[in-house]
Design a protein around this motif. Sequence first.
Motif, PDB file in Angstrom:
ATOM      1  N   ALA A  46       1.082  -1.068  -0.011  1.00 38.12           N
ATOM      2  CA  ALA A  46      -0.269  -0.042   0.213  1.00 38.12           C
ATOM      3  C   ALA A  46       1.028   1.280  -0.125  1.00 38.12           C
ATOM      4  O   ALA A  46       0.672   2.121   0.223  1.00 38.12           O
ATOM      5  CB  ALA A  46      -0.772  -0.210   1.113  1.00 38.12           C
ATOM      6  N   GLY A  47       1.980   0.705   0.259  1.00 37.96           N
ATOM      7  CA  GLY A  47       2.914   2.433  -0.115  1.00 37.96           C
ATOM      8  C   GLY A  47       3.054   2.970   1.128  1.00 37.96           C
ATOM      9  O   GLY A  47       3.244   4.054   1.679  1.00 37.96           O
ATOM     10  N   LEU A  48       2.972   2.386   2.464  1.00 36.45           N
ATOM     11  CA  LEU A  48       2.580   2.819   3.628  1.00 36.45           C
ATOM     12  C   LEU A  48       4.683   2.887   3.737  1.00 36.45           C
ATOM     13  O   LEU A  48       5.156   2.574   3.590  1.00 36.45           O
ATOM     14  CB  LEU A  48       2.361   2.125   4.851  1.00 36.45           C
ATOM     15  CG  LEU A  48       0.910   1.966   4.745  1.00 36.45           C
ATOM     16  CD1 LEU A  48       0.107   1.334   5.862  1.00 36.45           C
ATOM     17  CD2 LEU A  48       0.253   3.366   5.459  1.00 36.45           C
ATOM     18  N   SER A  49       4.915   3.937   5.242  1.00 34.41           N
ATOM     19  CA  SER A  49       6.356   3.685   5.016  1.00 34.41           C
ATOM     20  C   SER A  49       6.415   2.239   6.491  1.00 34.41           C
ATOM     21  O   SER A  49       6.414   2.188   6.891  1.00 34.41           O
ATOM     22  CB  SER A  49       6.555   5.293   5.438  1.00 34.41           C
ATOM     23  OG  SER A  49       8.181   4.824   6.880  1.00 34.41           O
ATOM     24  N   VAL A  50       7.305   1.919   5.601  1.00 30.94           N
ATOM     25  CA  VAL A  50       8.183   0.063   6.429  1.00 30.94           C
ATOM     26  C   VAL A  50       9.108   0.591   6.468  1.00 30.94           C
ATOM     27  O   VAL A  50      10.289   0.898   4.851  1.00 30.94           O
ATOM     28  CB  VAL A  50       7.172  -0.679   5.559  1.00 30.94           C
ATOM     29  CG1 VAL A  50       8.408  -2.367   5.939  1.00 30.94           C
ATOM     30  CG2 VAL A  50       6.029  -0.701   5.442  1.00 30.94           C
ATOM     31  N   GLU A  51       9.799   0.283   7.449  1.00 33.03           N
ATOM     32  CA  GLU A  51      11.236  -0.080   7.809  1.00 33.03           C
ATOM     33  C   GLU A  51      11.336  -1.545   7.803  1.00 33.03           C
ATOM     34  O   GLU A  51      11.707  -2.165   6.608  1.00 33.03           O
ATOM     35  CB  GLU A  51      12.072   1.020   8.850  1.00 33.03           C
ATOM     36  CG  GLU A  51      11.906   1.977   8.512  1.00 33.03           C
ATOM     37  CD  GLU A  51      12.964   2.988   7.814  1.00 33.03           C
ATOM     38  OE1 GLU A  51      14.669   1.984   7.886  1.00 33.03           O
ATOM     39  OE2 GLU A  51      13.472   4.300   7.360  1.00 33.03           O
ATOM     40  N   ARG A  52      11.929  -2.122   8.796  1.00 32.54           N
ATOM     41  CA  ARG A  52      11.886  -3.640   9.343  1.00 32.54           C
ATOM     42  C   ARG A  52      10.602  -3.517   9.637  1.00 32.54           C
ATOM     43  O   ARG A  52      10.090  -5.144   9.071  1.00 32.54           O
ATOM     44  CB  ARG A  52      12.729  -4.044  10.468  1.00 32.54           C
ATOM     45  CG  ARG A  52      14.423  -3.598  10.210  1.00 32.54           C
ATOM     46  CD  ARG A  52      14.955  -4.109  11.063  1.00 32.54           C
ATOM     47  NE  ARG A  52      15.093  -3.130  12.702  1.00 32.54           N
ATOM     48  CZ  ARG A  52      15.558  -3.226  12.830  1.00 32.54           C
ATOM     49  NH1 ARG A  52      15.512  -4.040  13.508  1.00 32.54           N
ATOM     50  NH2 ARG A  52      15.300  -2.177  14.290  1.00 32.54           N
ATOM     51  N   GLY A  53       9.201  -2.537  10.184  1.00 32.38           N
ATOM     52  CA  GLY A  53       8.529  -2.797  10.829  1.00 32.38           C
ATOM     53  C   GLY A  53       7.166  -1.469  10.199  1.00 32.38           C
ATOM     54  O   GLY A  53       8.663  -0.818   9.175  1.00 32.38           O
ATOM     55  N   ILE A  54       6.204  -2.185   9.953  1.00 29.50           N
ATOM     56  CA  ILE A  54       5.746  -0.533   9.627  1.00 29.50           C
ATOM     57  C   ILE A  54       5.773   0.748  11.106  1.00 29.50           C
ATOM     58  O   ILE A  54       5.587   0.258  11.817  1.00 29.50           O
ATOM     59  CB  ILE A  54       4.028  -0.990   9.323  1.00 29.50           C
ATOM     60  CG1 ILE A  54       3.716  -2.076   9.052  1.00 29.50           C
ATOM     61  CG2 ILE A  54       3.134   0.089   9.256  1.00 29.50           C
ATOM     62  CD1 ILE A  54       2.708  -2.714   8.328  1.00 29.50           C
ATOM     63  N   THR A  55       6.326   1.796  10.054  1.00 29.39           N
ATOM     64  CA  THR A  55       6.987   3.128  11.579  1.00 29.39           C
ATOM     65  C   THR A  55       5.742   3.204  11.482  1.00 29.39           C
ATOM     66  O   THR A  55       4.678   3.433  10.949  1.00 29.39           O
ATOM     67  CB  THR A  55       7.595   3.783   9.964  1.00 29.39           C
ATOM     68  OG1 THR A  55       7.265   3.715   8.863  1.00 29.39           O
ATOM     69  CG2 THR A  55       9.457   4.116  10.085  1.00 29.39           C
ATOM     70  N   VAL A  56       5.737   3.616  12.585  1.00 29.54           N
ATOM     71  CA  VAL A  56       4.782   4.499  13.087  1.00 29.54           C
ATOM     72  C   VAL A  56       5.138   5.713  14.688  1.00 29.54           C
ATOM     73  O   VAL A  56       6.674   4.941  14.395  1.00 29.54           O
ATOM     74  CB  VAL A  56       3.044   3.386  14.328  1.00 29.54           C
ATOM     75  CG1 VAL A  56       2.941   1.954  13.584  1.00 29.54           C
ATOM     76  CG2 VAL A  56       5.135   2.756  15.376  1.00 29.54           C
ATOM     77  N   ASN A  57       4.766   6.834  14.836  1.00 25.99           N
ATOM     78  CA  ASN A  57       4.621   7.583  15.549  1.00 25.99           C
ATOM     79  C   ASN A  57       4.213   7.001  17.004  1.00 25.99           C
ATOM     80  O   ASN A  57       3.729   6.462  17.529  1.00 25.99           O
ATOM     81  CB  ASN A  57       4.605   9.212  14.742  1.00 25.99           C
ATOM     82  CG  ASN A  57       2.553   9.306  14.963  1.00 25.99           C
ATOM     83  OD1 ASN A  57       2.584   8.234  15.768  1.00 25.99           O
ATOM     84  ND2 ASN A  57       2.785  10.272  14.203  1.00 25.99           N
ATOM     85  N   ASP A  58       4.593   8.230  18.840  1.00 31.06           N
ATOM     86  CA  ASP A  58       4.349   8.310  19.624  1.00 31.06           C
ATOM     87  C   ASP A  58       3.005   7.889  18.950  1.00 31.06           C
ATOM     88  O   ASP A  58       2.312   6.941  20.856  1.00 31.06           O
ATOM     89  CB  ASP A  58       4.869   8.952  20.611  1.00 31.06           C
ATOM     90  CG  ASP A  58       6.375   9.403  20.337  1.00 31.06           C
ATOM     91  OD1 ASP A  58       6.651   8.055  19.832  1.00 31.06           O
ATOM     92  OD2 ASP A  58       6.869  10.235  20.556  1.00 31.06           O
TER      93      ASP A  58
END
Lengths: 110, 814
Positions: free
Chosen positions: B251-263
């Motif tokens: 879906a083109g979300l920002s993903v590094e090793r996992g799905i990146t989330v903020n606080d």
Amino acid sequence: MSWLDIGAIDDIPLRGARVVKTALGCVAVFRTDDNEVFATSDRCPHKGGPLSEGIVHGRKVTCPLHNWVFSLESGEAQGADEGQIATFAAKVEQGRILLDGAALQARTAA
Amino acid sequence: MSKKHLVIIGAGMASGRALEHLLDANKDAYDVTLFNAEPRGNYNRIMLSPVLSGEKTYEEIVTHDADWYDANGVTCRFGESVVSIDREKKIVTGENGDVAYDKLLIASGSAPFIIPVPGKDLDGVIAYRDLEDTNTMITASAKPGAKAVVIGGGLLGLEAAAGLKARGMDVTVLHLMGHLMERQLDEAAGYLLRRALEDKGIEIKCQASTSAILGEDKVEAVLLDDKTVIPADLVVMAVGIRPETRLANDAGLSVERGITVNDQMVTSDPDILAVGECVEHRGALFGLVAPLYDQAKVVANTLLGEAAEFAPKEVATKLKVTGCDLFSAGDFAEGEGREDIVFRDPARGVYKRLVLEGNTLVGAVMYGDTADGNWFFGLIKDKTDISEMRETLIFGPAYQGGASVDPMAAVAALPLDAEICGCNGVCKGQIVDAIQAGATDLGAVRATTKASASCGTCTGLVEQVLASTLGDDFVMPAAEAVCGCTDLSHEDVRRLIKSKELKSQAAVWQELGWNTPNGCHVCRPAINYYLLADWPLEYQDDPQSRFVNERRHANIQKDGTYSVVPRMFGGMTTPDELRAIADAADKYNVPTVHVTGGQRIDLLGVRGEDLPAIWRDLNAAGMVSGHAYSKGLRTVKTCVGKDHCRFGTQDSSGLGVKLEKHLWGAWTPHKLKLGVSGCPRNCAEATCKDIGVVCVDSGYEISVAGAAGMDVKQTELLCKVTTEEEAMEVISAFTQLYRENGKYLDRIYKWVAKVGLDWCIAQVVDDLENRKALAERFEISQSVYRDDPWAKLATPEEAPKFAPMANLNLEAAE
Ligand code: SRM
Ligand SMILES: Cc1cc2nc3c(=O)[nH]c(=O)nc-3n(C[C@H](O)[C@H](O)[C@H](O)COP(=O)(O)OP(=O)(O)OC[C@H]3O[C@@H](n4cnc5c(N)ncnc54)[C@H](O)[C@@H]3O)c2cc1C
Ligand code: SF4
Ligand code: FES
């Protein structure tokens, strides 16, 4: 920082080290018993002993030539000896060892 | 107003908790649709292990049943995977159709990592993640005599192994690392855990690397790198997990090793949130539920438009295997500015280690007695200042606040007329007077007052009087300990290794209470030697516990190059060997060639990287390592003897060659050099060697304990024998006696000075049976070690390890 993949953690024996050639000279990459990696200059400030050939114990290494002991974290000589080795950022991700390329390739142009 | 629509992907532990918080706070905020790939709703995944071992049933670990979803109006689409997310249209597509969302919560957990070896897709190879895996294991264990191999000695692997064993399977655990659960445990705790699991009948192989899984259409065996084949009906891979990020990626979300989330647990799309093991928060991934529960709370708040922030906390690990009590929390690696407090009670199998940084506790590992685990965990989390309770910290909360007993303070408080030495009636005042008159060590106090000079039980007290009188000027004498890592002497350690049957380094560190995790450059080589000398067949030599020369099988020089000395048995050589040496010297640009004092040729100045290649060349000419670097057999120097010399009485060079062929490769407490001279003129200098043979008309005079290095000393006669065979046997037996009893780094002459030549004669000359037994034990050890290390290291697998692992200069240039 730009991380450079220099190899797999299993390329280094447990409680051992390997050398990486860089613009700054040889860098020793250590693997401790707890599977942490540390990178330092390979050259002992005493008389140039190759630290990568030393015995790795805890987070320390003993120089193979005259047994100076260095902290792999701070690079400081332990005990009565006075000396310092350069340390470089290193980390392991998914079994690969990454070194801080920016610091190590800093002077490649020269 | 119509309710907003929340779609949740994954009914796992994290989303289950998030749903509870959300519905508790506001039942009417959302219409919820819950997808789950597994054909069921939320259950307590961590309790799969008790289900596997039979201690619980699946029904007991369900956290949300059909009634609950019903009562809360959650639309369940279980057994249906979501296949894609359309962020523009705000639609997710399940296998059975689309659903529109206002907010989307991804809680897809993680996927087990499968090591990419041949055979990984065979029937009977599974991971350990869900109820299906658990049921597969239960079914496999029902077959009588079935064998399981579990790959991975971490938390999951060991729980799987214990569960399968409890169900009666033969279980082998293969672990790549040196000790079990290396991410949560230090070596000592790992050792105790291993011992406990082995006691349950589980076989454990560490440093075992899987190279393939074998079988026709179902699994039959596992093949290791070292060619070992382990039969298996079931293989469980538990080598790690990877965040399940496929949907987010697509879906083109920002993903590094996992799905990146903020606080706030929001992804790079403000309408999509993520929670659980699938996320990456500030570079960190998650594998235990405690932080996921915190995330679940935050996610619920964010969905309700309330402020909340996720802040990761320390986590603690416990292993759910009955009978293996262990606990680890925080960071327990050794380090700069860090101090360890270690408590070991070998008899009860208890080990505790606290790691301090300044005045706070940063890590704790405990095994055997974990009752105080949570208390320590609290101190770590709260960063409590522990300076006040430091002395008794390791004993746990029960000991805090009580009066501490400081023996020094107690002695200092004694009145001057208190009696210290009962045997000789010496009181404290007399000792203090003697000290003030200049008796500043134990020996001097003994000499002037007689205190502690009889039975000696008051020695400790006398030392404390010395310490309290002299203050910092007094250095408490330690019984000559091996090094700072232990109070035990070499002699104690050797005795205990034998009597307690300690067969690994970890066993020594643990059972003998070492105060460092894995020794230091002083003790580790000694322990490595003792273990290999005492348990030649069980213990595996550890190159990383050896000084560089014995690891590189060459002598390091002051400039970091090496010297290479091929063996010339008995100092004999041939024109072909000499040519091969000359060729090697040319080919590898050897700057210096020297004839050594040990009757052979030293090639000095070989580059470390060239070692395997020069060895290969020398091997090809029939030569092996001369061990010119080892605490082991060096040379057997000979003279030409009766074949050529007009005075020669026996075949001295022949015997020398035989001896060297028999003894080479053997490791000894210090180096071992022999000489065989053909007559008493002694041209081979046999009478200043560790073991010397002087041939005479009537046979062979064997003498020992000579020296010609820092000390110079003539050998002493051990015995005289009439045949070569007898000479060989006596020398084997004597060498073995030295190997079994000598202190590491004592040459023979130093060791004999301690044990006495008479004792040696009694052991190897008078007691024929003992002589034979010693010679046999030597031969058993030689069956392992009479082997050329060069040939082993010059192989295509090993040789590359002598070169740098990377060359950044080249990469930069490319
Ligand atoms: C190569 C050689 C000198 C030579 O060129 O002739 C040599 C070279 C070294 N000797 Fe030696 N010894 C050599 C024969 C001797 C001899 C004579 C003999 O073997 O007949 C002795 C006296 C006998 C004895 O062993 O005591 C000798 C007594 C020592 C000592 C003192 C030992 C002692 O207990 O007193 C040391 C230091 C030590 O081992 O701690 C030593 C240590 C060394 C070391 C290994 C120093 C070191 O740790 O780096 C030198 C290595 C040089 C190199 O880089 O290759 N070397 N050394 C000889 C090799 C013999 C061989 O073929 O294996
Ligand atoms: C055997 C075992 C023992 C454990 N023991 C412990 C322990 O003692 N202590 C501890 O703290 N932790 C333990 N854990 C770890 C703990 O279970 C996990 O950290 C936790 O379950 C993760 O929760 P989650 O909701 O992120 O993922 P999960 O619980 O894995 O849930 C994710 C769900 O999403 C579903 N899913 C994935 N993709 C899709 C898709 N595209 N469409 C629909 N559904 C999808 C999956 O099928 C799964 O049901 C253990 C784990 C296991 C397997
Ligand atoms: S005598 Fe000293 S300098 Fe010479 S080889 Fe031996 S150890 Fe080295
Ligand atoms: S060169 Fe390192 S201790 Fe001397």
